[in-house]
Design an enzyme around this catalytic site. Structure first.
Site, PDB file in Angstrom:
ATOM      1  N   GLN A  53       4.911  -0.752   9.577  1.00 37.11           N
ATOM      2  CA  GLN A  53       4.180   0.100  10.518  1.00 37.11           C
ATOM      3  C   GLN A  53       3.126  -0.640  11.345  1.00 37.11           C
ATOM      4  O   GLN A  53       2.877  -0.279  12.493  1.00 37.11           O
ATOM      5  CB  GLN A  53       3.532   1.269   9.783  1.00 37.11           C
ATOM      6  CG  GLN A  53       2.489   0.843   8.765  1.00 37.11           C
ATOM      7  CD  GLN A  53       1.991   1.980   7.917  1.00 37.11           C
ATOM      8  OE1 GLN A  53       2.491   3.085   7.972  1.00 37.11           O
ATOM      9  NE2 GLN A  53       0.987   1.703   7.096  1.00 37.11           N
ATOM     10  N   ALA A 113      10.257   2.392  11.563  1.00 39.36           N
ATOM     11  CA  ALA A 113       9.040   1.843  10.972  1.00 39.36           C
ATOM     12  C   ALA A 113       8.709   2.599   9.695  1.00 39.36           C
ATOM     13  O   ALA A 113       8.860   3.815   9.625  1.00 39.36           O
ATOM     14  CB  ALA A 113       7.876   1.946  11.950  1.00 39.36           C
ATOM     15  N   CYS A 114       8.262   1.836   8.683  1.00 37.29           N
ATOM     16  CA  CYS A 114       7.851   2.455   7.427  1.00 37.29           C
ATOM     17  C   CYS A 114       6.713   1.638   6.833  1.00 37.29           C
ATOM     18  O   CYS A 114       6.118   0.803   7.518  1.00 37.29           O
ATOM     19  CB  CYS A 114       9.027   2.573   6.465  1.00 37.29           C
ATOM     20  SG  CYS A 114       9.602   1.002   5.819  1.00 37.29           S
ATOM     21  N   CYS A 115       6.432   1.842   5.574  1.00 42.48           N
ATOM     22  CA  CYS A 115       5.298   1.163   4.936  1.00 42.48           C
ATOM     23  C   CYS A 115       5.469  -0.353   4.942  1.00 42.48           C
ATOM     24  O   CYS A 115       4.582  -1.074   5.344  1.00 42.48           O
ATOM     25  CB  CYS A 115       5.109   1.652   3.507  1.00 42.48           C
ATOM     26  SG  CYS A 115       4.405   3.295   3.414  1.00 42.48           S
TER      27      CYS A 115
END
Length: 100
Positions: A38, A6-8
């Site tokens: 996210q 998960a990231c931005c």
């Protein structure tokens, strides 16, 4: 094993996911590896065995830990492995996390 990153926006980790998939294939491992934004973590609960957060969202680790609880181990991806798109190293991190 099911490994979710998960990231931005889910975009920057897509390169890392590709490299992880290549490394897993080379090692003869049939893992499901994917990336999400996210805000989708809660929706994905129960779908992953390990959750890795991109270094750029390390600030949400405490919040995500509360959301996920004891359903899966969580860690922030090693920034050097992430920055160099070292899929084998990130895959190793996920495997080690799953063993804990």
């Amino acid at each position: 094993m099911r490994i979710m990153l998960a990231c931005c926006a889910g975009m920057s980790t897509s390169l890392v996911v590709s490299k992880m998939q290549e490394a897993a294939k080379e090692q003869g491992k049939d893992y499901k590896i994917w990336a999400v934004e996210q805000s989708q973590i809660q929706e994905e609960l129960g779908n992953f065995d390990v959750l890795l957060l991109g270094p750029q969202v390390r600030h949400i680790l405490r919040k995500v830990t509360k959301i996920v609880g004891d359903q899966a181990p969580i860690a922030v991806i090693d920034p050097v492995a992430y920055g160099t798109c070292n899929g084998a190293k990130v895959l190793e991190q996920a495997e080690n996390l799953a063993k804990k």
